[in-house]
Design a protein around this motif. Structure first.
Motif, PDB file in Angstrom:
ATOM      1  N   ALA A  11       9.587 -11.811   3.888  1.00 17.07           N
ATOM      2  CA  ALA A  11      10.779 -11.389   4.734  1.00 17.07           C
ATOM      3  C   ALA A  11       9.306 -10.457   5.413  1.00 17.07           C
ATOM      4  O   ALA A  11       8.217  -9.950   4.765  1.00 17.07           O
ATOM      5  N   PRO A  12      10.011  -9.550   6.498  1.00 17.14           N
ATOM      6  CA  PRO A  12       9.024  -8.651   7.023  1.00 17.14           C
ATOM      7  C   PRO A  12       9.065  -7.393   6.237  1.00 17.14           C
ATOM      8  O   PRO A  12       7.985  -6.940   6.091  1.00 17.14           O
ATOM      9  N   ALA A  13      10.028  -7.373   5.492  1.00 26.60           N
ATOM     10  CA  ALA A  13       9.509  -6.257   4.269  1.00 26.60           C
ATOM     11  C   ALA A  13       8.784  -6.749   2.933  1.00 26.60           C
ATOM     12  O   ALA A  13       9.039  -5.597   1.999  1.00 26.60           O
ATOM     13  N   SER A  14       8.326  -7.909   3.355  1.00 23.08           N
ATOM     14  CA  SER A  14       7.473  -8.048   2.181  1.00 23.08           C
ATOM     15  C   SER A  14       5.992  -6.679   1.590  1.00 23.08           C
ATOM     16  O   SER A  14       5.775  -5.969   2.544  1.00 23.08           O
ATOM     17  N   ILE A  15       5.995  -7.111   0.496  1.00 20.47           N
ATOM     18  CA  ILE A  15       4.398  -6.346   0.074  1.00 20.47           C
ATOM     19  C   ILE A  15       3.530  -6.061   0.711  1.00 20.47           C
ATOM     20  O   ILE A  15       3.272  -5.158   1.845  1.00 20.47           O
ATOM     21  N   LYS A  16       3.389  -6.875   1.336  1.00 22.73           N
ATOM     22  CA  LYS A  16       1.633  -7.552   2.349  1.00 22.73           C
ATOM     23  C   LYS A  16       2.204  -6.953   3.213  1.00 22.73           C
ATOM     24  O   LYS A  16       1.152  -6.541   4.876  1.00 22.73           O
ATOM     25  N   ALA A  17       3.594  -7.078   3.909  1.00 20.28           N
ATOM     26  CA  ALA A  17       3.583  -7.022   5.447  1.00 20.28           C
ATOM     27  C   ALA A  17       3.832  -5.438   5.884  1.00 20.28           C
ATOM     28  O   ALA A  17       3.317  -4.435   7.023  1.00 20.28           O
ATOM     29  N   GLN A  18       3.989  -5.130   4.578  1.00 18.77           N
ATOM     30  CA  GLN A  18       4.502  -3.353   4.809  1.00 18.77           C
ATOM     31  C   GLN A  18       2.996  -2.788   4.575  1.00 18.77           C
ATOM     32  O   GLN A  18       2.954  -1.934   5.484  1.00 18.77           O
ATOM     33  N   ALA A  19       2.344  -2.824   3.602  1.00 16.01           N
ATOM     34  CA  ALA A  19       1.633  -2.788   3.505  1.00 16.01           C
ATOM     35  C   ALA A  19       0.495  -2.569   4.842  1.00 16.01           C
ATOM     36  O   ALA A  19      -0.241  -1.780   5.062  1.00 16.01           O
ATOM     37  N   LEU A  20       0.479  -3.954   5.532  1.00 17.99           N
ATOM     38  CA  LEU A  20       0.026  -3.823   6.271  1.00 17.99           C
ATOM     39  C   LEU A  20       0.208  -2.915   7.670  1.00 17.99           C
ATOM     40  O   LEU A  20      -0.881  -2.415   8.553  1.00 17.99           O
ATOM     41  N   GLN A  21       1.575  -3.095   8.146  1.00 11.55           N
ATOM     42  CA  GLN A  21       2.246  -1.920   9.100  1.00 11.55           C
ATOM     43  C   GLN A  21       2.407  -0.738   8.632  1.00 11.55           C
ATOM     44  O   GLN A  21       1.540  -0.433   9.870  1.00 11.55           O
ATOM     45  N   ARG A  22       1.787  -0.390   7.798  1.00 12.90           N
ATOM     46  CA  ARG A  22       1.909   1.102   7.008  1.00 12.90           C
ATOM     47  C   ARG A  22       0.581   1.638   7.596  1.00 12.90           C
ATOM     48  O   ARG A  22       0.589   3.060   8.076  1.00 12.90           O
ATOM     49  N   HIS A  23      -0.607   0.420   7.265  1.00 16.33           N
ATOM     50  CA  HIS A  23      -1.947   0.631   7.798  1.00 16.33           C
ATOM     51  C   HIS A  23      -2.252   0.769   8.834  1.00 16.33           C
ATOM     52  O   HIS A  23      -2.966   1.890   9.571  1.00 16.33           O
ATOM     53  N   MET A  24      -2.012   0.236   9.932  1.00 14.11           N
ATOM     54  CA  MET A  24      -1.889   0.266  10.993  1.00 14.11           C
ATOM     55  C   MET A  24      -1.342   0.697  11.638  1.00 14.11           C
ATOM     56  O   MET A  24      -1.885   1.912  12.207  1.00 14.11           O
ATOM     57  N   ALA A  25      -0.258   1.118  11.499  1.00 12.02           N
ATOM     58  CA  ALA A  25       0.517   2.845  12.048  1.00 12.02           C
ATOM     59  C   ALA A  25      -0.442   4.235  11.426  1.00 12.02           C
ATOM     60  O   ALA A  25      -0.261   5.146  12.205  1.00 12.02           O
ATOM     61  N   GLU A  26      -1.014   4.140  10.189  1.00  8.68           N
ATOM     62  CA  GLU A  26      -1.692   5.517  10.112  1.00  8.68           C
ATOM     63  C   GLU A  26      -2.740   5.638  11.099  1.00  8.68           C
ATOM     64  O   GLU A  26      -3.253   6.736  10.839  1.00  8.68           O
ATOM     65  N   LYS A  27      -3.273   4.627  11.051  1.00  5.73           N
ATOM     66  CA  LYS A  27      -4.116   4.633  12.121  1.00  5.73           C
ATOM     67  C   LYS A  27      -4.479   4.983  13.570  1.00  5.73           C
ATOM     68  O   LYS A  27      -5.407   4.436  14.544  1.00  5.73           O
ATOM     69  N   GLY A  28      -2.914   4.839  13.841  1.00  6.07           N
ATOM     70  CA  GLY A  28      -2.570   4.760  15.438  1.00  6.07           C
ATOM     71  C   GLY A  28      -2.020   3.830  16.650  1.00  6.07           C
ATOM     72  O   GLY A  28      -2.326   3.369  17.384  1.00  6.07           O
ATOM     73  N   LEU A  29      -2.059   2.602  15.070  1.00  2.76           N
ATOM     74  CA  LEU A  29      -2.036   0.685  15.467  1.00  2.76           C
ATOM     75  C   LEU A  29      -0.592   0.473  15.222  1.00  2.76           C
ATOM     76  O   LEU A  29      -0.237  -0.710  15.193  1.00  2.76           O
ATOM     77  N   ALA A  30       0.546   0.995  15.822  1.00  2.80           N
ATOM     78  CA  ALA A  30       1.605   0.439  14.910  1.00  2.80           C
ATOM     79  C   ALA A  30       2.260  -0.589  16.258  1.00  2.80           C
ATOM     80  O   ALA A  30       2.760  -1.838  15.902  1.00  2.80           O
TER      81      ALA A  30
END
Length: 194
Positions: A11-30
């Motif tokens: 699911a979108p709640a998977s560890i890899k999906a969440q890690a990439l989503q968070r990392h991109m959000a931190e870089k202003g790329l949400a």
């Protein structure tokens, strides 16, 4: 835009999906990340992803989306990258999905949502129909595998994506334990800059 495709029973709640989503959000790329719950039926999953690809192309024709697929999502990403001329990063991809998923025909449970679903035998035929025998543009693929994958044989992927960029790491597991080490490289591979 990165279109992230999760794996079977994921699911979108998977560890890899969440890690990439968070990392991109931190870089202003949400706004450059998309990941939705994929339907269990392969044809329906492909249709959903293709609608997103079409929308991305309409909104930003100068920068096609990049697919990032994990496990079964890697199988889908390969099919779609070949069909639509896209780049794809594949994380422990299910190279022989029609064979490996045959054992899962019947009732299954999503590991993240707890939802029960019926994985039907006809879905195997759908997976077979989207198989890519040989990639035609290896320069557009990046394979990331760990040799300790307990679900899939990484050597199948290494052979399938011969000529592509390959990151083969000793040990690890099917979840790709060193995923966070590669987030910046994945974003760069997608050509996303700000």
């Amino acid at each position: 835009m990165i279109i992230y495709l999760h794996g079977f029973r994921s699911a979108p709640a998977s560890i890899k999906a969440q890690a990439l989503q968070r990392h991109m959000a931190e870089k202003g790329l949400a706004d450059e990340f998309w990941c939705e719950q994929l339907p269990h039926e392969p044809d329906a999953a492909i249709a959903l992803i293709e609608r997103r690809i079409a929308r991305c192309r309409a909104e930003r024709p100068e920068l096609p989306p990049t697919l990032v697929g994990s496990s079964l999502g890697g199988y889908y990403a390969t099919h779609l990258a070949e069909k639509h001329g896209l780049r794809a990063a594949l994380v422990n991809p299910a190279v022989v999905a029609p064979l490996s998923l045959e054992a899962y025909v019947g009732m299954q449970t999503n590991l993240y949502t707890g939802e029960s679903f019926d994985f039907k035998h006809e879905y195997i035929a759908q997976l077979r129909a989207m198989d890519v025998a040989t990639i035609t543009r290896p320069q557009d693929f990046w394979l990331l595998v760990e040799t300790g994958d307990e679900v899939l044989d990484y050597r199948d992927a290494v052979a399938k994506y011969a000529g592509a960029r390959q990151t083969v790491l000793e040990g690890g597991d099917h979840g790709f334990s060193r995923w966070t080490d590669y987030l910046d490289e994945v974003i760069a591979f997608a050509g996303i800059t700000r």
